[in-house]
Design an enzyme around this catalytic site. Sequence first.
Site, short mmCIF file in Angstrom:
data_model
loop_
_atom_site.label_atom_id
_atom_site.label_comp_id
_atom_site.label_asym_id
_atom_site.label_seq_id
_atom_site.Cartn_x
_atom_site.Cartn_y
_atom_site.Cartn_z
N SER A 107 0.83 -1.20 0.00
CA SER A 107 0.00 0.00 0.00
C SER A 107 0.86 1.25 0.00
O SER A 107 1.97 1.26 0.56
CB SER A 107 -0.85 -0.01 1.27
OG SER A 107 -1.48 1.24 1.45
N TYR A 145 -1.45 -0.17 10.12
CA TYR A 145 -1.75 -0.77 8.82
C TYR A 145 -0.54 -0.64 7.88
O TYR A 145 -0.05 -1.63 7.33
CB TYR A 145 -2.99 -0.11 8.20
CG TYR A 145 -3.18 -0.47 6.76
CD1 TYR A 145 -3.50 -1.78 6.39
CD2 TYR A 145 -3.01 0.46 5.74
CE1 TYR A 145 -3.65 -2.13 5.06
CE2 TYR A 145 -3.16 0.13 4.41
CZ TYR A 145 -3.48 -1.17 4.07
OH TYR A 145 -3.61 -1.52 2.75
N LYS A 197 2.22 -3.51 6.31
CA LYS A 197 2.50 -3.67 4.87
C LYS A 197 4.01 -3.56 4.60
O LYS A 197 4.56 -4.31 3.79
CB LYS A 197 1.72 -2.64 4.06
CG LYS A 197 0.22 -2.92 4.01
CD LYS A 197 -0.05 -4.25 3.30
CE LYS A 197 -1.49 -4.70 3.40
NZ LYS A 197 -1.72 -6.01 2.76
N1 UFG Z 1 -12.25 11.97 2.67
C1 UFG Z 1 -13.16 12.98 2.93
N2 UFG Z 1 -14.37 12.61 3.45
C2 UFG Z 1 -14.70 11.32 3.71
C3 UFG Z 1 -13.75 10.30 3.44
C4 UFG Z 1 -12.52 10.67 2.91
O1 UFG Z 1 -12.89 14.16 2.71
O2 UFG Z 1 -15.81 11.07 4.18
C5 UFG Z 1 -10.95 12.34 2.07
C6 UFG Z 1 -9.76 11.95 2.92
O3 UFG Z 1 -9.46 12.95 3.85
C7 UFG Z 1 -8.69 11.79 1.84
C8 UFG Z 1 -9.46 11.30 0.61
O4 UFG Z 1 -10.82 11.64 0.87
O5 UFG Z 1 -8.14 13.02 1.53
C9 UFG Z 1 -9.37 9.81 0.41
O6 UFG Z 1 -9.67 9.18 1.64
P1 UFG Z 1 -9.84 7.61 1.78
O7 UFG Z 1 -10.18 7.34 3.19
O8 UFG Z 1 -10.72 7.09 0.71
O9 UFG Z 1 -8.38 7.07 1.41
P2 UFG Z 1 -6.96 7.40 2.07
O10 UFG Z 1 -6.20 8.23 1.07
O11 UFG Z 1 -7.06 7.93 3.42
O12 UFG Z 1 -6.39 5.93 2.20
C10 UFG Z 1 -6.26 5.08 1.08
C11 UFG Z 1 -6.62 3.66 1.47
C12 UFG Z 1 -5.68 3.14 2.51
C13 UFG Z 1 -4.28 3.34 2.07
C14 UFG Z 1 -4.01 4.75 1.65
C15 UFG Z 1 -2.66 4.87 1.06
O13 UFG Z 1 -7.93 3.60 1.94
O14 UFG Z 1 -5.91 1.77 2.70
O15 UFG Z 1 -4.95 5.15 0.66
O16 UFG Z 1 -2.38 6.18 0.84
F1 UFG Z 1 -3.47 3.07 3.11
#
Ligand code: UFG
Length: 327
Positions: free
Chosen positions: A119, A143, A147
């Site tokens: 990841s 997490y 990885k």
């Molecule tokens: N976000 C919002 N509102 C929400 C959910 C998410 O604004 O309700 C934003 C988050 O702050 C982030 C973006 O949308 O900026 C993407 O968020 P996600 O939770 O979908 O994904 P992440 O980038 O946090 O994490 C993803 C995977 C993880 C992995 C990571 C690696 O879900 O498993 O990418 O960078 F570890």
Amino acid sequence: MTTLVIGGAGYIGSHVVRLLVERGEHVVVVDDLSTGFAERARGADLVELDVTLPDAQDKLAFHLHASGADSVIHFAAHKQVGESVAKPELYWHDNIAGLANVLAACASAGVRDVVFSSSAAVYGVPDVDLVTEELIPAPINPYGETKLVGEWMLADAERAHDLRTVALRYFNVAGTGWPDLADTQVMNLVPIVLDALDKGKKPIVFGEDYDTPDGTCIRDYVHVVDLAEAHISALDYLRGEERPYRVFNVGTGTGSSVLDVIAALSRALGEEIVPEIGPRRPGDPAKLVCSTDRIRETLGWSSSKSLDDIVESAVAARRGTPEATSA
Ligand code: UFG
């Protein structure tokens, strides 16, 4: 060729299984069905097994022998950043014990080629424009740590046994290739926004005061079918002669902000989405975008689908409309 796909009944794993079956490979899916669905393993043999249990190693070795498998793709793991912070022992135990059993079973059954789901979480919060594989990993949650340790385990297993491994560092995976393989978990931005809208709620943007053009976080969203194809390229790479690298980023090289994703969803749905602006979520890097040079030059893989393709497929699958089949 026979491939054993561990976690092949899950969201990403089942897309890879579908592509392997389509290209005529024999596939055995191993899955504990805790978050996966047996129906998704269509075209493959299904073995119900929790690979984290102490006796899983022998059982896996048995199925590897019995099926004549020559490669393994290992998806099965916990993957929620927030949950990993709340329950670190669960992540350290299951993600590591599962991989240890898989590698030991491969070694004892004489299986050579292993592809592992890593990841972008291994990078933590890098302050760079594009994330290359040369960056020193610095995960900031259990997490991502599991990885990274998983990648080290692969390297150690290669040194100890006749194994060849590849770790794919996924960036933000979304979309659907086939409606029956849609992401049913509401854990990431695209499904979270769709779920909120279905419930008549406003989606929440986690912060709009980041140092980015529109103030919201930027990520690299990759279509799950593109990601699945990267696994096929990785298998072909392991089966070939030249093998300069063991770790590859998988993304598009293009960043989209949270508001870009919401605008794309709005286009796909044909309706205006008015989000609520909430506070920042702890641990969110402002920008995480993949350098795709290594995977393009070495595996010959690059993404072919846009953010609009991603969200349109997710919307279509949610509505059960036929466009979702046009992967
Ligand atoms: N976000 C919002 N509102 C929400 C959910 C998410 O604004 O309700 C934003 C988050 O702050 C982030 C973006 O949308 O900026 C993407 O968020 P996600 O939770 O979908 O994904 P992440 O980038 O946090 O994490 C993803 C995977 C993880 C992995 C990571 C690696 O879900 O498993 O990418 O960078 F570890």
